[in-house]
Motif scaffolding. Structure first.
Motif, PDB file in Angstrom:
ATOM      1  N   SER A  62       0.789  -1.229   0.000  1.00  0.00           N
ATOM      2  CA  SER A  62       0.000   0.000   0.000  1.00  0.00           C
ATOM      3  C   SER A  62       0.819   1.276   0.000  1.00  0.00           C
ATOM      4  O   SER A  62       0.235   2.366  -0.038  1.00  0.00           O
ATOM      5  CB  SER A  62      -0.919   0.002   1.228  1.00  0.00           C
ATOM      6  OG  SER A  62      -0.168  -0.136   2.421  1.00  0.00           O
ATOM      7  N   SER A  63       2.149   1.203   0.057  1.00  0.00           N
ATOM      8  CA  SER A  63       2.944   2.425   0.221  1.00  0.00           C
ATOM      9  C   SER A  63       4.061   2.598  -0.796  1.00  0.00           C
ATOM     10  O   SER A  63       4.902   3.487  -0.634  1.00  0.00           O
ATOM     11  CB  SER A  63       3.538   2.470   1.638  1.00  0.00           C
ATOM     12  OG  SER A  63       2.534   2.603   2.604  1.00  0.00           O
ATOM     13  N   ASN A  64       4.092   1.776  -1.848  1.00  0.00           N
ATOM     14  CA  ASN A  64       5.152   1.861  -2.859  1.00  0.00           C
ATOM     15  C   ASN A  64       6.551   1.801  -2.241  1.00  0.00           C
ATOM     16  O   ASN A  64       7.488   2.449  -2.713  1.00  0.00           O
ATOM     17  CB  ASN A  64       5.017   3.126  -3.708  1.00  0.00           C
ATOM     18  CG  ASN A  64       3.854   3.046  -4.682  1.00  0.00           C
ATOM     19  OD1 ASN A  64       3.223   2.000  -4.811  1.00  0.00           O
ATOM     20  ND2 ASN A  64       3.562   4.130  -5.358  1.00  0.00           N
ATOM     21  N   GLU A  65       6.675   1.035  -1.181  1.00  0.00           N
ATOM     22  CA  GLU A  65       7.981   0.841  -0.562  1.00  0.00           C
ATOM     23  C   GLU A  65       8.763  -0.234  -1.293  1.00  0.00           C
ATOM     24  O   GLU A  65       8.191  -1.117  -1.950  1.00  0.00           O
ATOM     25  CB  GLU A  65       7.805   0.429   0.908  1.00  0.00           C
ATOM     26  CG  GLU A  65       7.141   1.496   1.748  1.00  0.00           C
ATOM     27  CD  GLU A  65       6.449   0.950   2.975  1.00  0.00           C
ATOM     28  OE1 GLU A  65       6.345   1.686   3.963  1.00  0.00           O
ATOM     29  OE2 GLU A  65       6.003  -0.224   2.927  1.00  0.00           O
TER      30      GLU A  65
ATOM     31  N   PHE B  49      15.884   8.814  -2.481  1.00  0.00           N
ATOM     32  CA  PHE B  49      16.492   7.540  -2.094  1.00  0.00           C
ATOM     33  C   PHE B  49      15.459   6.606  -1.448  1.00  0.00           C
ATOM     34  O   PHE B  49      15.815   5.512  -1.016  1.00  0.00           O
ATOM     35  CB  PHE B  49      17.645   7.787  -1.109  1.00  0.00           C
ATOM     36  CG  PHE B  49      18.885   8.328  -1.752  1.00  0.00           C
ATOM     37  CD1 PHE B  49      19.909   7.477  -2.162  1.00  0.00           C
ATOM     38  CD2 PHE B  49      19.027   9.693  -1.973  1.00  0.00           C
ATOM     39  CE1 PHE B  49      21.055   7.978  -2.759  1.00  0.00           C
ATOM     40  CE2 PHE B  49      20.176  10.199  -2.569  1.00  0.00           C
ATOM     41  CZ  PHE B  49      21.187   9.346  -2.960  1.00  0.00           C
ATOM     42  N   SER B  50      14.202   7.028  -1.407  1.00  0.00           N
ATOM     43  CA  SER B  50      13.183   6.249  -0.707  1.00  0.00           C
ATOM     44  C   SER B  50      12.804   4.970  -1.427  1.00  0.00           C
ATOM     45  O   SER B  50      12.519   3.956  -0.784  1.00  0.00           O
ATOM     46  CB  SER B  50      11.923   7.101  -0.500  1.00  0.00           C
ATOM     47  OG  SER B  50      12.179   8.187   0.349  1.00  0.00           O
ATOM     48  N   LYS B  51      12.775   4.994  -2.744  1.00  0.00           N
ATOM     49  CA  LYS B  51      12.223   3.879  -3.510  1.00  0.00           C
ATOM     50  C   LYS B  51      13.294   2.875  -3.923  1.00  0.00           C
ATOM     51  O   LYS B  51      13.414   1.802  -3.344  1.00  0.00           O
ATOM     52  CB  LYS B  51      11.481   4.424  -4.741  1.00  0.00           C
ATOM     53  CG  LYS B  51      10.484   5.539  -4.450  1.00  0.00           C
ATOM     54  CD  LYS B  51       9.405   5.122  -3.480  1.00  0.00           C
ATOM     55  CE  LYS B  51       8.412   6.252  -3.241  1.00  0.00           C
ATOM     56  NZ  LYS B  51       7.369   5.888  -2.275  1.00  0.00           N
ATOM     57  N   ALA B  52      14.077   3.212  -4.926  1.00  0.00           N
ATOM     58  CA  ALA B  52      15.063   2.265  -5.455  1.00  0.00           C
ATOM     59  C   ALA B  52      16.090   1.858  -4.403  1.00  0.00           C
ATOM     60  O   ALA B  52      16.506   0.701  -4.333  1.00  0.00           O
ATOM     61  CB  ALA B  52      15.766   2.866  -6.669  1.00  0.00           C
ATOM     62  N   HIS B  53      16.496   2.801  -3.567  1.00  0.00           N
ATOM     63  CA  HIS B  53      17.545   2.522  -2.581  1.00  0.00           C
ATOM     64  C   HIS B  53      16.991   1.937  -1.280  1.00  0.00           C
ATOM     65  O   HIS B  53      17.774   1.540  -0.413  1.00  0.00           O
ATOM     66  CB  HIS B  53      18.331   3.797  -2.274  1.00  0.00           C
ATOM     67  CG  HIS B  53      19.140   4.299  -3.427  1.00  0.00           C
ATOM     68  ND1 HIS B  53      20.477   3.999  -3.597  1.00  0.00           N
ATOM     69  CD2 HIS B  53      18.794   5.073  -4.486  1.00  0.00           C
ATOM     70  CE1 HIS B  53      20.925   4.574  -4.705  1.00  0.00           C
ATOM     71  NE2 HIS B  53      19.928   5.238  -5.259  1.00  0.00           N
ATOM     72  N   GLY B  54      15.683   1.899  -1.132  1.00  0.00           N
ATOM     73  CA  GLY B  54      15.097   1.308   0.059  1.00  0.00           C
ATOM     74  C   GLY B  54      15.358   2.077   1.330  1.00  0.00           C
ATOM     75  O   GLY B  54      15.477   1.486   2.405  1.00  0.00           O
ATOM     76  N   LEU B  55      15.417   3.417   1.254  1.00  0.00           N
ATOM     77  CA  LEU B  55      15.711   4.244   2.423  1.00  0.00           C
ATOM     78  C   LEU B  55      14.533   5.142   2.798  1.00  0.00           C
ATOM     79  O   LEU B  55      14.728   6.244   3.305  1.00  0.00           O
ATOM     80  CB  LEU B  55      16.962   5.096   2.163  1.00  0.00           C
ATOM     81  CG  LEU B  55      18.260   4.331   1.873  1.00  0.00           C
ATOM     82  CD1 LEU B  55      19.406   5.309   1.631  1.00  0.00           C
ATOM     83  CD2 LEU B  55      18.599   3.380   3.014  1.00  0.00           C
ATOM     84  N   ALA B  56      13.315   4.663   2.571  1.00  0.00           N
ATOM     85  CA  ALA B  56      12.133   5.500   2.816  1.00  0.00           C
ATOM     86  C   ALA B  56      12.077   5.996   4.250  1.00  0.00           C
ATOM     87  O   ALA B  56      11.640   7.124   4.509  1.00  0.00           O
ATOM     88  CB  ALA B  56      10.859   4.724   2.470  1.00  0.00           C
ATOM     89  N   GLY B  57      12.500   5.186   5.198  1.00  0.00           N
ATOM     90  CA  GLY B  57      12.418   5.562   6.594  1.00  0.00           C
ATOM     91  C   GLY B  57      13.436   6.596   7.027  1.00  0.00           C
ATOM     92  O   GLY B  57      13.310   7.162   8.126  1.00  0.00           O
ATOM     93  N   LEU B  58      14.431   6.879   6.193  1.00  0.00           N
ATOM     94  CA  LEU B  58      15.464   7.848   6.557  1.00  0.00           C
ATOM     95  C   LEU B  58      15.216   9.238   5.983  1.00  0.00           C
ATOM     96  O   LEU B  58      15.867  10.199   6.395  1.00  0.00           O
ATOM     97  CB  LEU B  58      16.847   7.343   6.117  1.00  0.00           C
ATOM     98  CG  LEU B  58      17.394   6.175   6.925  1.00  0.00           C
ATOM     99  CD1 LEU B  58      18.795   5.805   6.443  1.00  0.00           C
ATOM    100  CD2 LEU B  58      17.435   6.515   8.413  1.00  0.00           C
ATOM    101  N   ARG B  59      14.299   9.359   5.006  1.00  0.00           N
ATOM    102  CA  ARG B  59      13.904  10.656   4.461  1.00  0.00           C
ATOM    103  C   ARG B  59      15.075  11.429   3.878  1.00  0.00           C
ATOM    104  O   ARG B  59      15.582  12.376   4.462  1.00  0.00           O
ATOM    105  CB  ARG B  59      13.199  11.526   5.520  1.00  0.00           C
ATOM    106  CG  ARG B  59      12.137  10.833   6.357  1.00  0.00           C
ATOM    107  CD  ARG B  59      11.089  10.084   5.539  1.00  0.00           C
ATOM    108  NE  ARG B  59      10.442  10.958   4.558  1.00  0.00           N
ATOM    109  CZ  ARG B  59      10.346  10.653   3.257  1.00  0.00           C
ATOM    110  NH1 ARG B  59      10.876   9.527   2.781  1.00  0.00           N
ATOM    111  NH2 ARG B  59       9.744  11.472   2.439  1.00  0.00           N
ATOM    112  N   VAL B  60      15.506  11.011   2.709  1.00  0.00           N
ATOM    113  CA  VAL B  60      16.549  11.753   2.010  1.00  0.00           C
ATOM    114  C   VAL B  60      16.221  11.788   0.522  1.00  0.00           C
ATOM    115  O   VAL B  60      16.050  10.755  -0.123  1.00  0.00           O
ATOM    116  CB  VAL B  60      17.956  11.166   2.271  1.00  0.00           C
ATOM    117  CG1 VAL B  60      18.005   9.679   1.961  1.00  0.00           C
ATOM    118  CG2 VAL B  60      19.023  11.910   1.504  1.00  0.00           C
TER     119      VAL B  60
END
Length: 383
Positions: free
Chosen positions: A55-58, A245-256
């Motif tokens: 549900s979040s495109n993570e 960096f949220s999608k491809a890099h898998g860093l959604a939780g770090l907000r960059v």
């Protein structure tokens, strides 16, 4: 710890109905007009089934092992981060082939977008709002960010196939237009903008209007004719590119995230940037991920392969869907939107339902994608 009971909290749209002396402190009137951002919900627990969040495109994959090690090794969190994100911008400069001075970091691409709106769209000196044009439906945070900036959103309906109607967007430009947002691939519908179409679009947009090319899902795109925002910004001083960096890099939780623009724009974006918005942990993780870009690209390709399987499976089932170039697919289910979401929940899958318009389903783990296709095979109301 004291718990908070919000059952008596008035929704924003009701605040204006309360007498001033009873309401106490009140927010700006615009708060009563803004939609609420609805984050993707976690999946329902169903006995005997593994739950999956679609549900979040993570990115369903965790950060690279080297990135996790870099995060664990970061200990100087008692210190403020570098407000200019110098190391990250230098690394991005090499990776993208652009001057570091053309890059401004933000708390995700949404944070970078808010910096753009704060700098270029709001209320003019006479109190009238500037206008920001964007396709709709598109990223649901757009109307919120535009409204909070003090600007007026001008929504231009997408075409039946989920693509931007660029001719209609040009027709919507007025003397009050200050910013145009282009989302490619469009979230939640999925299609890209073609490069030549955007070049033609820019030739018709007044040069004083800032055109934002939001490429949050750029790494998942495989269409050879897709727009390349970096090529456009080099030729057009009014173009800003957004990436994350949220999608491809898998860093959604770090907000960059970051924007790329010529320095005639970035000099203003640095003023509107929130100080210390990107933590040193986020910067360190992003730099490490860039230094292992081959591994990132391999993971992205595995998600693209799953997307291809899901799209082919839907087509085989007779489902009509728009082009999918992000890490998600769009089901234009109309009145059956909420019903489908409920059926997905019964299968321990969370999906993102948009009113009575449709459902966006993120590409997840292979087992999750297989269960989604099984649900679609049984579901009778197909778009």
């Amino acid at each position: 710890m004291t718990s908070i009971d919000d059952s008596s909290v008035l929704p924003a749209e009701k605040l204006r109905e309360v007498p001033l002396d009873a309401a106490g402190v009140r927010p700006r009137d615009v708060f009563g007009k803004l939609p609420r951002y609805a984050a993707g919900k976690p999946p329902t627990t169903v006995d005997g089934l593994e739950s999956f969040k679609l549900s979040s495109n993570e990115n369903p994959l965790p950060p690279l092992p080297a990135v996790l090690e870099a995060i664990a090794a970061e200990t100087a969190i008692n210190r403020y981060p570098d407000p200019l994100t110098t190391v990250l911008r230098t690394e991005l400069s090499t990776y993208l082939g652009v001057p570091a001075a053309d890059i401004v970091a933000g708390a995700g691409s949404l944070g970078a977008l808010n910096q753009i709106l704060a700098a270029f769209a709001g209320q003019n000196d006479f109190g009238a709002p500037d206008e920001v044009i964007y396709a709709w439906r598109s990223f649901e945070a757009y109307p919120i960010s535009v409204g909070l900036a003090g600007a007026a959103g001008v929504q231009v309906p997408v075409m039946p196939d989920g693509t931007h109607d660029l001719d209609a967007m040009i027709a919507a430009v007025t003397e009050h237009t200050r910013v145009v947002l282009l989302c490619t691939p469009n979230n939640p519908t999925g299609p890209i903008l073609a490069h030549d179409d955007v070049v033609d679009f820019l030739a018709r947009v007044p040069e004083h209007v800032v055109v934002v090319v939001d490429e949050a899902y750029q790494e998942f795109v495989r269409r050879p004719d897709a727009v390349n925002g970096l090529d456009l910004y080099r030729k057009h001083p009014n173009v800003v590119v957004l990436r994350t960096f949220s999608k491809a890099h898998g860093l959604a939780g770090l907000r960059v995230g970051y924007s790329v623009a010529q320095q005639t724009l970035t000099e203003h974006l640095r003023i509107s940037a929130v100080p210390f918005a990107v933590s040193q942990i986020a910067q360190h993780a992003a730099v490490t991920s860039l230094r292992h870009i081959d591994e990132v690209e391999a993971r992205v390709q595995s998600i693209v392969d799953e997307r291809t399987r899901v799209v082919a499976g839907l087509h085989d089932l007779g489902w009509g869907i728009p082009e999918a170039e992000g890490n998600f697919v769009w089901l234009a289910l109309g009145e059956w939107t909420q019903h489908f979401a409920s059926k997905a929940a019964e299968s321990a899958l969370s999906v993102r339902a948009f009113g009575s318009e449709g459902v966006r389903v993120s590409i997840g783990e292979p087992a999750a994608n297989t269960r989604f296709l099984e649900l679609c095979a049984e579901y009778p109301h197909r778009p």
